[in-house]
Scaffold this active site. Structure first.
Site: not given
Length: 589
Positions: A286, A373, A444, A509
């Site tokens: 990350d 992004g 997520d 995730n």
């Protein structure tokens, strides 16, 4: 074709370094045309115009038609001591001493570019003369008569056969992504060091062995059925796998092709015979800027990356390029970068992250994925950039796959509402041009407990561990914006939708498990990996080697990803793999 407009020949890379031993080859040409009549007939001009090049014999000519990540191959070639000349004209092919064709992307756009630029005829003429050639991935497939990908589409016609899609009805996940074993069928020279090792594949289409093409085949691979892993005839070689992404073993393949006359030291043999597709262990980084503006690797606790101290500073676990290089040496099967910094208001302005990819790919010869992004946006001057342009810049900077998060959620919601594939979403655009194997969708979700599964319209499961009030069921609500906003769509519904829209892989995730170190959410991973036919990467919650064997034993996950336990050196990657081996789970060593 529309997609072909995206491609442009890459400019030549400036190269450094000294010259090495030359490619001394016999000037006598074996006429392959007599052995296997070509469907692609080179013109008389192309047959006679090849001239003696005055270029240094250590220069490798690279046919880069502008699609996908070719930077990794460039880096591997430079790493092995050679310089590169890019193909700009058909004559560059004809004058080449040694030609590498790293086909990346989809079959039809690639053939379109080759035909429009007059490169197809030159390529046929070059190969027909038995001159040193190495095709990689799509560079192998294009040698065949045709492909079913967005087709039928005619290929170069040098090798009999049709390139078809893997059959997922037999239980194989498509795309075929990961490290698999190959079986040599004849002496290939460049594959001499592979032995019992795994090599890296990433593709949805393959060529099948037949009586008509058996003389070409140098190795096969089994994935559902046997397909052609490599071909060889004389000085002409092509491989379906990616040597530039296959670690030290892959580098040995390139080295033997580049230096056929030199003495080559064999690479160390794998400690265990590779027999099938291996489960992957992925290191995740990350990446974001800290409060001082430095780009660092961090790790969240349920997505909170700040230390619980008076300073409340961003948790700093190291420098991204250094960590990526270390994980490559430690045996990570892939390295994934997730850009969680604020640059996403202007993705193409994020020069530090692009530089991270460029530097990391110089010494990491395993697949690199980047997310964060990747979407349509308009800059401060009012100029619009498509998600395809953003992804293309990441690919050119060294990424092999891109990961889409929030934008994929919005696209799936719209698709489920209208039942119409517009082709305009980032997911659809990128997978159409680069192939679905290049697109990962990151999901997520957070767990929402239920007393009764009929309380919601979304797919729910009976959970292994009841909720705080004894609830026996849960559904998994998808989130966007780094887990800060819940959406009216479940993980199950999202996974099914993005598969239809063109995703090639799912990174799954779980906000509830993130940073807890208590193991993966087996209920969630089993739900999703059973629902889709594309590979699923398990993420969030790993804290011990046992958690990896549990997720591979109890679910159909193809890979497992971890971050904090690797960054903090609590559990080494090698320890994970050794434990998996003891449990009878195939891994790359």
């Amino acid at each position: 074709m529309e997609a072909a407009a995206v491609f442009a020949s890459a400019p030549p890379l400036s190269t450094k370094g000294q010259s090495y031993s030359s490619f001394s080859r016999s000037s006598h040409c074996i006429q392959l045309l007599q052995l296997n009549p070509l469907k692609c007939k080179p013109s008389r001009t192309f047959s006679v115009r090849a001239s003696v090049s005055s270029a240094d014999d250590s220069v490798v000519t690279l046919l880069d038609y502008g699609a996908g990540n070719v930077r990794s191959l460039r880096n591997a070639i430079h790493f092995l001591g050679c310089n590169i000349k890019d193909v700009q004209t058909p004559e560059d092919i004809l004058n080449a001493k040694c030609l590498i064709f790293p086909g990346v992307g989809a079959f039809a756009p690639a053939m379109d570019v080759l035909n429009k630029k007059g490169l197809a005829e030159a390529l046929c003429a070059y190969i027909q003369q038995d001159r040193p050639f190495l095709g990689i991935c799509l560079g192998l497939q294009l040698l065949f008569e045709s492909s079913e990908e967005n087709g039928p589409v005619k290929g170069l016609g040098l090798i009999p056969g049709v390139v078809g899609r893997f059959d997922s009805s037999n239980g194989c996940r498509v795309p075929h992504i990961g490290w698999n074993a190959i079986k040599l069928t004849k002496d290939s020279e460049i594959l001499d060091d592979i032995g019992s090792s795994h090599v890296y594949f990433v593709h949805s289409y393959r060529a099948i062995p037949s009586d008509d093409n058996k003389e070409w085949i140098s190795s096969t691979c089994n994935y559902g059925d046997n397909f052609i892993a490599s071909v060889r005839r004389g000085n002409v070689h092509a491989v379906q796998f990616h040597p530039e992404k296959s670690g030290e073993v892959g580098l040995s393949v390139l080295r033997r092709f580049l230096y056929p006359k030199s003495e080559t030291t064999k690479t160390g043999a794998s400690p265990r015979n590779a027999t099938k597709l291996a489960k992957r262990v992925i290191a995740c980084l990350d990446v974001r800027t800290n409060d001082k503006g430095d780009l660092i690797v961090t790790k969240g606790d349920q997505y909170d990356v700040r230390e619980q101290t008076a300073e409340n500073e961003v948790r700093n676990l190291g420098k991204p390029v250094d960590l990526a290089g270390q994980y490559y040496k430690d045996g990570a099967d892939e390295v994934s970068f997730l850009n969680i910094t604020g640059f996403r208001d202007f993705p193409l302005g994020d020069l530090p992250m692009l530089q991270v990819l460029r530097y990391a790919s110089e010494n990491c010869f395993v697949p690199l994925t980047v997310g964060g992004g990747i979407r349509d946006f308009t800059d401060g001057n009012g100029r619009h950039y498509s998600s395809l342009e953003v992804a293309s810049e990441y690919f050119r900077s060294g990424a092999d796959k891109i990961s889409i998060g929030s934008d994929a959620v919005y696209a799936a919601e719209e698709y489920l509402k209208t039942k119409v594939k517009t082709g305009k979403s980032s997911l659809e655009q990128i997978s159409r041009v680069y192939g679905n194997q290049a697109v990962v969708v990151s999901i997520d979700p957070r767990r929402v407990y239920l007393r009764d599964p009929n309380e919601v319209e979304f797919k729910s499961v009976k959970v292994t561990n009841p909720g705080p009030h004894g609830e026996e069921y849960a559904w998994y609500q998808c989130t966007v914006n780094g887990g800060r906003e819940g959406r009216p769509i479940g993980a199950y519904e999202l996974a099914k939708a993005v598969e239809e829209l063109g995703a090639g892989e799912i990174l799954l995730n779980c906000i509830d498990c993130d940073g807890q170190g208590k193991g993966f959410d087996i209920d969630l991973i089993k739900l999703i990996s059973d629902a889709v036919s594309i590979p699923v990467i398990a993420s969030s919650g790993a804290g011990a080697v046992e958690h990896f064997s549990e997720v591979f034993s109890k679910t159909n996950a193809s890979a497992a990803l971890a971050a904090g336990i690797f960054h903090r050196k609590e559990v080494p990657i090698q320890s994970v793999k050794e434990y998996l081996l003891k449990k009878g789970i195939e891994v790359r060593m």
